[in-house]
Enzyme design. Structure first.
Site, PDB file in Angstrom:
ATOM      1  N   ASP A 109       0.844  -1.207   0.000  1.00  0.00           N
ATOM      2  CA  ASP A 109       0.000   0.000   0.000  1.00  0.00           C
ATOM      3  C   ASP A 109       0.874   1.249   0.000  1.00  0.00           C
ATOM      4  O   ASP A 109       2.034   1.209   0.401  1.00  0.00           O
ATOM      5  CB  ASP A 109      -0.882   0.030   1.263  1.00  0.00           C
ATOM      6  CG  ASP A 109      -1.850  -1.121   1.308  1.00  0.00           C
ATOM      7  OD1 ASP A 109      -2.162  -1.684   0.250  1.00  0.00           O
ATOM      8  OD2 ASP A 109      -2.284  -1.470   2.431  1.00  0.00           O
ATOM      9  N   ILE A 110       0.269   2.352  -0.353  1.00  0.00           N
ATOM     10  CA  ILE A 110       1.016   3.622  -0.436  1.00  0.00           C
ATOM     11  C   ILE A 110       1.666   3.990   0.901  1.00  0.00           C
ATOM     12  O   ILE A 110       2.767   4.540   0.934  1.00  0.00           O
ATOM     13  CB  ILE A 110       0.097   4.752  -0.959  1.00  0.00           C
ATOM     14  CG1 ILE A 110       0.894   6.020  -1.216  1.00  0.00           C
ATOM     15  CG2 ILE A 110      -1.063   5.028  -0.019  1.00  0.00           C
ATOM     16  CD1 ILE A 110       0.161   7.072  -2.028  1.00  0.00           C
TER      17      ILE A 110
END
Ligand code: URA
Length: 237
Positions: A109-110
């Protein structure tokens, strides 16, 4: 391999541009100009026997990298709103023909940091990430609320995640502090670690991936740094 295909694969040119270069007479095989795009090359000729404008051409070997991903970068080839992990790679480190061929083996994920594997080898990517192969991925997790001891058994039994039809496969949770744990999972479901902690009423506030399929993030790599995997890392599973 055909001459035009080889010129494209080894130079980074498109097939159309490579064809033009051959037809214009800019390509030589063993020192002799060749304008026939369909000419079949021997293995030896593909290993330095072909020149484009006098520079010898070689095809790229498959590339395998480990990257220490920082927050704020997405694991995608392009993104309209955020930089991608590929923006962290220096084009000069790679054979030009690998441009556009690189892929992430297991996304983060970011807001997750840690180990991201990047390769040009689709088969290797599949071998690393296929859930059927049950390759472990280890995460260091920091949570908003204390982690109760019974979480270990719940993670081992499998958890029902909202929207998923099957419970998670057994996962190994090791509690390392009141709000910290290490978690090893063998699947790669969407936001899996965050959703597993949500399923026991907790919330992940920091997430870091330490290893994938026995390949451990190198301590010496600072955030945003990367290195080529060793042959042992590439072939070690
Ligand atoms: N699980 C998550 O929730 N996020 C990640 O980035 C990786 C695993």
């Amino acid at each position: 391999m055909r001459l035009d295909k080889f010129v494209a694969a080894s130079s980074g040119l498109s097939r159309k541009q490579a064809t033009l270069e051959v037809r214009r007479g800019n390509v030589q095989i063993d020192g002799v100009r060749c304008k026939r795009t369909a000419t079949q090359l021997s293995d030896a000729q593909q290993n330095g026997g072909v020149t484009l404008n006098s520079a010898a051409l070689f095809t790229a070997k498959p590339l395998y990298l480990m990257l220490h991903k920082p927050k704020g970068y997405v694991c995608a080839n392009t993104d309209a709103d955020h930089p991608t992990v590929f923006d962290l790679l220096n084009e000069r480190d790679f054979h030009p023909s690998l441009q556009g061929q690189l892929q992430v083996a297991g996304r983060l994920d970011i807001d997750t940091t840690g180990l991201v594997l990047i390769t040009s080898d689709g088969n290797w990517n599949h071998a690393v990430t296929s859930p059927n192969k049950k390759r472990g991925k280890c995460y260091q997790v920091t949570t908003a609320n204390p982690i109760a001891d019974d979480a270990i058994a719940l993670f081992e039994q499998g958890l029902d995640l909202r929207g998923d039809s099957k419970p998670t496969k057994p996962a190994k949770l090791t509690i390392t502090g009141s709000h910290c744990a290490e978690l090893e999972i063998t699947e790669g479901r969407y936001h899996q670690v965050k959703r597993m902690f949500a399923a026991i009423g907790n919330k992940v506030v920091e997430l870091h991936r330490a290893s994938v399929a026995g390949i451990t993030l190198d301590d010496s790599l600072g955030l945003c740094e990367y290195r080529i995997l060793t042959p042992e890392e590439v072939n070690g599973f």
